[in-house]
Design a protein around this motif. Structure first.
Motif, PDB file in Angstrom:
ATOM      1  N   VAL A   1      10.676   5.255   7.773  1.00  0.00           N
ATOM      2  CA  VAL A   1      11.720   6.257   7.955  1.00  0.00           C
ATOM      3  C   VAL A   1      11.741   6.645   9.428  1.00  0.00           C
ATOM      4  O   VAL A   1      10.692   6.883  10.033  1.00  0.00           O
ATOM      5  CB  VAL A   1      11.462   7.509   7.093  1.00  0.00           C
ATOM      6  CG1 VAL A   1      12.511   8.583   7.382  1.00  0.00           C
ATOM      7  CG2 VAL A   1      11.455   7.156   5.614  1.00  0.00           C
ATOM      8  N   VAL A   2      12.924   6.695   9.990  1.00  0.00           N
ATOM      9  CA  VAL A   2      13.079   7.118  11.380  1.00  0.00           C
ATOM     10  C   VAL A   2      13.799   8.462  11.401  1.00  0.00           C
ATOM     11  O   VAL A   2      14.896   8.580  10.834  1.00  0.00           O
ATOM     12  CB  VAL A   2      13.873   6.078  12.195  1.00  0.00           C
ATOM     13  CG1 VAL A   2      14.031   6.549  13.645  1.00  0.00           C
ATOM     14  CG2 VAL A   2      13.180   4.725  12.151  1.00  0.00           C
ATOM     15  N   GLY A   3      13.197   9.462  12.007  1.00  0.00           N
ATOM     16  CA  GLY A   3      13.843  10.763  12.159  1.00  0.00           C
ATOM     17  C   GLY A   3      14.363  10.895  13.583  1.00  0.00           C
ATOM     18  O   GLY A   3      13.594  10.835  14.540  1.00  0.00           O
ATOM     19  N   GLU A   4      15.674  11.054  13.708  1.00  0.00           N
ATOM     20  CA  GLU A   4      16.277  11.173  15.041  1.00  0.00           C
ATOM     21  C   GLU A   4      16.284  12.629  15.473  1.00  0.00           C
ATOM     22  O   GLU A   4      16.871  13.486  14.811  1.00  0.00           O
ATOM     23  CB  GLU A   4      17.724  10.653  15.006  1.00  0.00           C
ATOM     24  CG  GLU A   4      17.838   9.151  14.803  1.00  0.00           C
ATOM     25  CD  GLU A   4      17.436   8.353  16.046  1.00  0.00           C
ATOM     26  OE1 GLU A   4      17.507   8.908  17.167  1.00  0.00           O
ATOM     27  OE2 GLU A   4      17.048   7.178  15.877  1.00  0.00           O
TER      28      GLU A   4
ATOM     29  N   LEU B   1       0.816  -1.223   0.000  1.00  0.00           N
ATOM     30  CA  LEU B   1       0.000   0.000   0.000  1.00  0.00           C
ATOM     31  C   LEU B   1       0.851   1.275   0.000  1.00  0.00           C
ATOM     32  O   LEU B   1       1.996   1.275   0.471  1.00  0.00           O
ATOM     33  CB  LEU B   1      -0.936  -0.024   1.219  1.00  0.00           C
ATOM     34  CG  LEU B   1      -2.045  -1.082   1.111  1.00  0.00           C
ATOM     35  CD1 LEU B   1      -2.725  -1.301   2.454  1.00  0.00           C
ATOM     36  CD2 LEU B   1      -3.073  -0.707   0.039  1.00  0.00           C
ATOM     37  N   PRO B   2       0.278   2.375  -0.516  1.00  0.00           N
ATOM     38  CA  PRO B   2       1.014   3.639  -0.640  1.00  0.00           C
ATOM     39  C   PRO B   2       1.106   4.406   0.679  1.00  0.00           C
ATOM     40  O   PRO B   2       0.447   5.420   0.872  1.00  0.00           O
ATOM     41  CB  PRO B   2       0.215   4.419  -1.687  1.00  0.00           C
ATOM     42  CG  PRO B   2      -1.193   3.929  -1.518  1.00  0.00           C
ATOM     43  CD  PRO B   2      -1.078   2.483  -1.119  1.00  0.00           C
ATOM     44  N   ILE B   3       1.912   3.885   1.590  1.00  0.00           N
ATOM     45  CA  ILE B   3       2.042   4.534   2.899  1.00  0.00           C
ATOM     46  C   ILE B   3       3.513   4.570   3.303  1.00  0.00           C
ATOM     47  O   ILE B   3       4.266   3.636   3.023  1.00  0.00           O
ATOM     48  CB  ILE B   3       1.186   3.790   3.966  1.00  0.00           C
ATOM     49  CG1 ILE B   3       1.097   4.604   5.261  1.00  0.00           C
ATOM     50  CG2 ILE B   3       1.714   2.373   4.227  1.00  0.00           C
ATOM     51  CD1 ILE B   3      -0.042   4.187   6.183  1.00  0.00           C
ATOM     52  N   VAL B   4       3.912   5.666   3.907  1.00  0.00           N
ATOM     53  CA  VAL B   4       5.248   5.736   4.509  1.00  0.00           C
ATOM     54  C   VAL B   4       5.049   5.768   6.022  1.00  0.00           C
ATOM     55  O   VAL B   4       4.401   6.673   6.552  1.00  0.00           O
ATOM     56  CB  VAL B   4       6.025   6.986   4.043  1.00  0.00           C
ATOM     57  CG1 VAL B   4       7.421   6.999   4.675  1.00  0.00           C
ATOM     58  CG2 VAL B   4       6.124   7.026   2.519  1.00  0.00           C
ATOM     59  N   TRP B   5       5.563   4.756   6.669  1.00  0.00           N
ATOM     60  CA  TRP B   5       5.549   4.716   8.139  1.00  0.00           C
ATOM     61  C   TRP B   5       6.730   5.538   8.628  1.00  0.00           C
ATOM     62  O   TRP B   5       7.833   5.409   8.097  1.00  0.00           O
ATOM     63  CB  TRP B   5       5.677   3.273   8.643  1.00  0.00           C
ATOM     64  CG  TRP B   5       4.581   2.378   8.168  1.00  0.00           C
ATOM     65  CD1 TRP B   5       4.693   1.358   7.264  1.00  0.00           C
ATOM     66  CD2 TRP B   5       3.208   2.411   8.571  1.00  0.00           C
ATOM     67  NE1 TRP B   5       3.463   0.758   7.075  1.00  0.00           N
ATOM     68  CE2 TRP B   5       2.535   1.385   7.861  1.00  0.00           C
ATOM     69  CE3 TRP B   5       2.473   3.204   9.459  1.00  0.00           C
ATOM     70  CZ2 TRP B   5       1.171   1.140   8.008  1.00  0.00           C
ATOM     71  CZ3 TRP B   5       1.124   2.964   9.615  1.00  0.00           C
ATOM     72  CH2 TRP B   5       0.476   1.938   8.894  1.00  0.00           C
ATOM     73  N   VAL B   6       6.494   6.347   9.622  1.00  0.00           N
ATOM     74  CA  VAL B   6       7.573   7.193  10.116  1.00  0.00           C
ATOM     75  C   VAL B   6       7.609   7.104  11.636  1.00  0.00           C
ATOM     76  O   VAL B   6       6.561   7.120  12.292  1.00  0.00           O
ATOM     77  CB  VAL B   6       7.356   8.668   9.697  1.00  0.00           C
ATOM     78  CG1 VAL B   6       8.451   9.556  10.274  1.00  0.00           C
ATOM     79  CG2 VAL B   6       7.314   8.800   8.173  1.00  0.00           C
ATOM     80  N   ILE B   7       8.805   6.982  12.173  1.00  0.00           N
ATOM     81  CA  ILE B   7       8.957   7.120  13.631  1.00  0.00           C
ATOM     82  C   ILE B   7       9.700   8.430  13.898  1.00  0.00           C
ATOM     83  O   ILE B   7      10.811   8.631  13.415  1.00  0.00           O
ATOM     84  CB  ILE B   7       9.705   5.928  14.257  1.00  0.00           C
ATOM     85  CG1 ILE B   7       8.951   4.619  13.983  1.00  0.00           C
ATOM     86  CG2 ILE B   7       9.867   6.153  15.768  1.00  0.00           C
ATOM     87  CD1 ILE B   7       9.646   3.368  14.521  1.00  0.00           C
ATOM     88  N   HIS B   8       9.026   9.282  14.607  1.00  0.00           N
ATOM     89  CA  HIS B   8       9.616  10.549  15.044  1.00  0.00           C
ATOM     90  C   HIS B   8      10.248  10.243  16.399  1.00  0.00           C
ATOM     91  O   HIS B   8       9.570  10.206  17.421  1.00  0.00           O
ATOM     92  CB  HIS B   8       8.485  11.583  15.150  1.00  0.00           C
ATOM     93  CG  HIS B   8       8.905  12.939  15.640  1.00  0.00           C
ATOM     94  ND1 HIS B   8       8.994  14.031  14.831  1.00  0.00           N
ATOM     95  CD2 HIS B   8       9.233  13.384  16.889  1.00  0.00           C
ATOM     96  CE1 HIS B   8       9.363  15.091  15.545  1.00  0.00           C
ATOM     97  NE2 HIS B   8       9.507  14.716  16.799  1.00  0.00           N
TER      98      HIS B   8
ATOM     99  N   THR C   1      17.159   5.572   8.531  1.00  0.00           N
ATOM    100  CA  THR C   1      17.174   6.552   9.610  1.00  0.00           C
ATOM    101  C   THR C   1      17.874   7.809   9.141  1.00  0.00           C
ATOM    102  O   THR C   1      18.870   7.743   8.425  1.00  0.00           O
ATOM    103  CB  THR C   1      17.876   5.958  10.847  1.00  0.00           C
ATOM    104  OG1 THR C   1      17.051   4.909  11.354  1.00  0.00           O
ATOM    105  CG2 THR C   1      18.057   6.998  11.941  1.00  0.00           C
ATOM    106  N   VAL C   2      17.332   8.950   9.560  1.00  0.00           N
ATOM    107  CA  VAL C   2      17.896  10.218   9.121  1.00  0.00           C
ATOM    108  C   VAL C   2      17.999  11.154  10.318  1.00  0.00           C
ATOM    109  O   VAL C   2      17.259  10.997  11.303  1.00  0.00           O
ATOM    110  CB  VAL C   2      17.020  10.826   7.992  1.00  0.00           C
ATOM    111  CG1 VAL C   2      15.621  11.191   8.497  1.00  0.00           C
ATOM    112  CG2 VAL C   2      17.688  12.031   7.346  1.00  0.00           C
ATOM    113  N   ASP C   3      18.928  12.094  10.231  1.00  0.00           N
ATOM    114  CA  ASP C   3      19.049  13.127  11.259  1.00  0.00           C
ATOM    115  C   ASP C   3      17.851  14.068  11.128  1.00  0.00           C
ATOM    116  O   ASP C   3      17.791  14.877  10.203  1.00  0.00           O
ATOM    117  CB  ASP C   3      20.371  13.888  11.053  1.00  0.00           C
ATOM    118  CG  ASP C   3      20.539  15.042  12.039  1.00  0.00           C
ATOM    119  OD1 ASP C   3      19.585  15.341  12.792  1.00  0.00           O
ATOM    120  OD2 ASP C   3      21.634  15.642  12.054  1.00  0.00           O
ATOM    121  N   GLY C   4      16.918  13.956  12.038  1.00  0.00           N
ATOM    122  CA  GLY C   4      15.680  14.737  11.950  1.00  0.00           C
ATOM    123  C   GLY C   4      15.867  16.214  12.240  1.00  0.00           C
ATOM    124  O   GLY C   4      14.928  16.994  12.089  1.00  0.00           O
TER     125      GLY C   4
END
Lengths: 331, 320
Positions: B232-235, B164-171, B203-206
């Motif tokens: 995607v995980v934003g730190e 499905l067209p979804i991006v899961w993100v953890i802030h 993971t990316v530098d948020g």
């Protein structure tokens, strides 16, 4: 005489879904094993071919099945999500009770959220509580869930069509033991059955039995027996618990002067208590003048045993209906 | 491909707007006119949601963490309506969201009272996109706390099974109320979880606007083009208390100070100045303009109607 076709309960539900999917391309259906087992819900294998991806199998993820139904309903789809059994609704309880049943109201949103949550109760056969329990009273207590529990193939079809067209969330609970029961003549012409309209399944003058779903069949069988003994029973089938046709109950009891409420769900905090109180609030003078106090017949306050030899002892049967009616002032 | 100058400046303006708006909200709450206390401030975590929203259209579906909802102006909500939603005003009659950001017509399907119940609901929007065959996407951002809950797991499983067209993100702001992420996770990189679901994770530098933008763009474009879900995980770091008034006894001394050094704003200003597209004069000018916009929006928000009980009654399905 209108044209009819012979359909059993499950085929009537299938026919309703087929018709609505043809009528409105926004209707889609998903759940566990719907396609793989072709018939988790009906005898309409043709529809899996006809509708392609509009009927989809999911992994075993009840919370996600329920939640996706809600989200899709807020995003322009008219989903039917298949949750298998009324007991399995409790796996997705938070989503169903609080979000599907309440979130619109928390945000004052009266816009459309057309979701049908479809499952069965009353399967029997020693499968225990998850497969056999009647959980409707749990969901009656949620603020925003309509609850449909048909007792015949005719009603099952007309109510499913109404459920699919309704803009608010509906729990549709089929009665398992009826699914592959006798065929009934069903009009080939389209019909819908409105919510909140009870149906008099048998007219009588001495006592009103209010019931729904699988209990209707038992009440009718009991009425037949009681008639032989000179007791004339009126059977009122609520068809939908929310909204509830209290006026129909009052009208019937005005005629009979006696009220028995019967269901297969457990007695404690079951729908019968609510029904009795709704009648009392709507017609206090009538209740004061009854020939005998209101009674209820329900499953005992115990989990459904996982033994085929014990199911029947827990659930109210035809002979229990007969016995309790006889205690209601017919000496 | 280089990010267009207009996009870089739009993100800069949004970042500054978020910082100043956060301060304004704190002021509104402190003076009591909000009719509500205990604001969950998001100051210091703005860069990641701003970069996410720079990749979205108004008709895309988005759930942010409740702390970062105030940045929803970056998805096209009026500043007035954002402030209004934070203080229980209802701007739906003016095309805005209902109190607390419920607006299904503009891709906001609300927060559930028990945080963490949203992923299946937002996944439903992705199911609708699949059926409607549109090129919308859904981005569902969970905090590091709620990301551990069962509904997220089930929704991620189903998103993979149905592509499905979804991006899961953890802030990941390192704290779930008072509980450090180190106490809840036995992995250092939260994006490792994606592997188990069978989709990519990164993971990316948020606190790095450009890096966050680029990573989100990659996965949002992927979802939009039928590539399916990703994680995607934003730190980042929760520089503020859990809510205004929280004594923060759980926070080690000096930890916040270290993270202030990584604050997104001076870093992004330096980057843009090095690129020659932002000057010291611009910085002052933008600041003044945005301050005036926020003042005007706050005044307008306080004049918005309170949520009405009449509306509430309209949602009843049987006797009340």
């Amino acid at each position: 005489m209108a044209e009819t076709q012979m359909l059993n309960y499950v085929s009537a539900i299938g026919a309703a879904i087929n018709e609505e999917m043809r009528r409105d391309e926004r209707v889609a259906m998903w759940g566990e094993d719907l396609v793989s087992m072709q018939g988790a819900y009906g005898e309409n294998p043709g529809m899996f071919k006809e509708f392609g991806d509009r009927i989809k199998d999911t992994p075993i993820v009840e919370q996600a099945i329920l939640g996706t139904g809600m989200g899709a309903a807020l995003a322009g789809i008219r989903p039917i999500v298949w949750l298998m059994t009324a007991g399995f609704l409790t796996i997705a309880f938070e989503g169903l009770f609080m979000e599907v049943g309440g979130l619109r109201q928390e945000y004052g949103y009266a816009g459309p959220m057309p979701l049908v949550v479809y499952c069965r109760s009353g399967i029997g056969g020693g499968f225990g509580a998850h497969h056999c329990a009647s959980t409707e009273s749990l969901f009656m207590h949620s603020p925003g869930l309509k609850i449909v529990m048909p007792s015949t193939a005719y009603d099952a079809k007309g109510l499913m069509k109404t459920a699919i067209r309704d803009d608010e969330p509906v729990i549709y609970v089929g009665y398992g033991a009826l699914y592959f029961g006798a065929k009934e003549p069903i009009p080939t012409e389209e019909y819908l059955i409105p919510f909140g309209k009870a149906d008099i399944k048998r007219e009588g003058k001495d006592i009103t039995i209010v019931c729904y779903s699988g209990m209707v069949r038992k009440a009718l069988a009991a009425a037949e027996e009681l008639n032989k003994e000179g007791i004339s029973v009126e059977v009122v089938d609520l068809r939908t618990l929310v909204p509830m046709d209290v006026a129909a109950i009052v009208k019937s009891v005005e005629k009979t002067g006696r009220l028995l409420i019967a269901h297969e769900a457990m007695k404690r905090a079951g729908a019968a208590g609510e029904i009795a109180f709704r009648v009392t609030e709507a017609a206090p003078d009538l209740v004061k003048s009854l020939k005998t106090p209101i009674k209820r017949l329900a499953a005992q306050n115990l989990a459904i045993p996982r033994s085929i030899s014990l199911d029947a002892q827990l659930l109210p049967q035809v002979e229990d209906v007969i016995a309790i009616v006889k205690t209601m002032g017919f000496d | 491909m280089a990010i267009p100058k207009e996009k870089l400046l739009e993100m800069y303006r949004n970042l500054i707007t978020a910082r100043l708006l956060g301060d304004k909200l704190a002021e509104i709450f402190t003076t009591g006119v909000a009719g509500r206390t205990g604001l969950h401030r998001g100051t210091g975590e703005e860069a990641f949601p701003i970069a996410i929203q720079a990749n979205l259209r108004k008709d895309d579906y988005l759930k942010l963490t409740f702390r970062m909802d105030f940045t929803l102006f970056a998805k096209g909500l009026l500043l007035r309506d954002v402030i209004g939603a934070e203080i229980f005003r209802d701007s739906s009659q003016f095309g805005g969201p209902r109190y607390r950001f419920f607006d299904p017509d503009n891709g906001l399907l609300a927060h559930t009272g028990a945080g963490g119940e949203e992923p299946p609901i937002y996944l439903g929007a992705a199911v609708a996109i699949m059926y409607k065959k549109t090129d919308q996407v859904c981005v569902c951002v969970m905090g590091d706390g709620f990301a551990n809950r069962g509904p997220m797991h089930e929704a991620m499983v189903m998103s993979a099974a149905w592509n499905l067209p979804i991006v899961w993100v953890i802030h990941n702001n390192q704290y779930a109320m008072g509980t450090s992420v180190k106490k809840s996770y036995k992995i250092d990189d939260l994006a490792d979880r994606a592997k188990a679901y069978g989709f990519p994770g990164e993971t990316v530098d948020g606190n790095d606007v450009i890096a966050s933008y680029e990573v989100m763009k990659k996965y949002i474009d992927r979802a939009r083009n039928g590539g399916g879900p990703s994680l995607v995980v934003g730190e980042t770091y929760r520089l503020m208390a859990h809510f205004m008034g929280d004594p923060q006894i759980y926070r080690p001394k000096g930890e916040a100070e270290e993270w202030w050094k990584k604050d997104s704003i001076p870093r992004y200003q330096k980057t843009l100045m090095d690129m020659g597209i932002l000057t010291v004069e611009d910085i002052d000018k933008f600041q003044r303009e945005i301050e005036a916009e926020i003042e005007e929006a706050a005044t307008a928000a306080l004049a918005l109607p309170q949520a009405s009980y009449e509306n509430h009654l309209k949602t009843a399905i049987d006797e009340i």
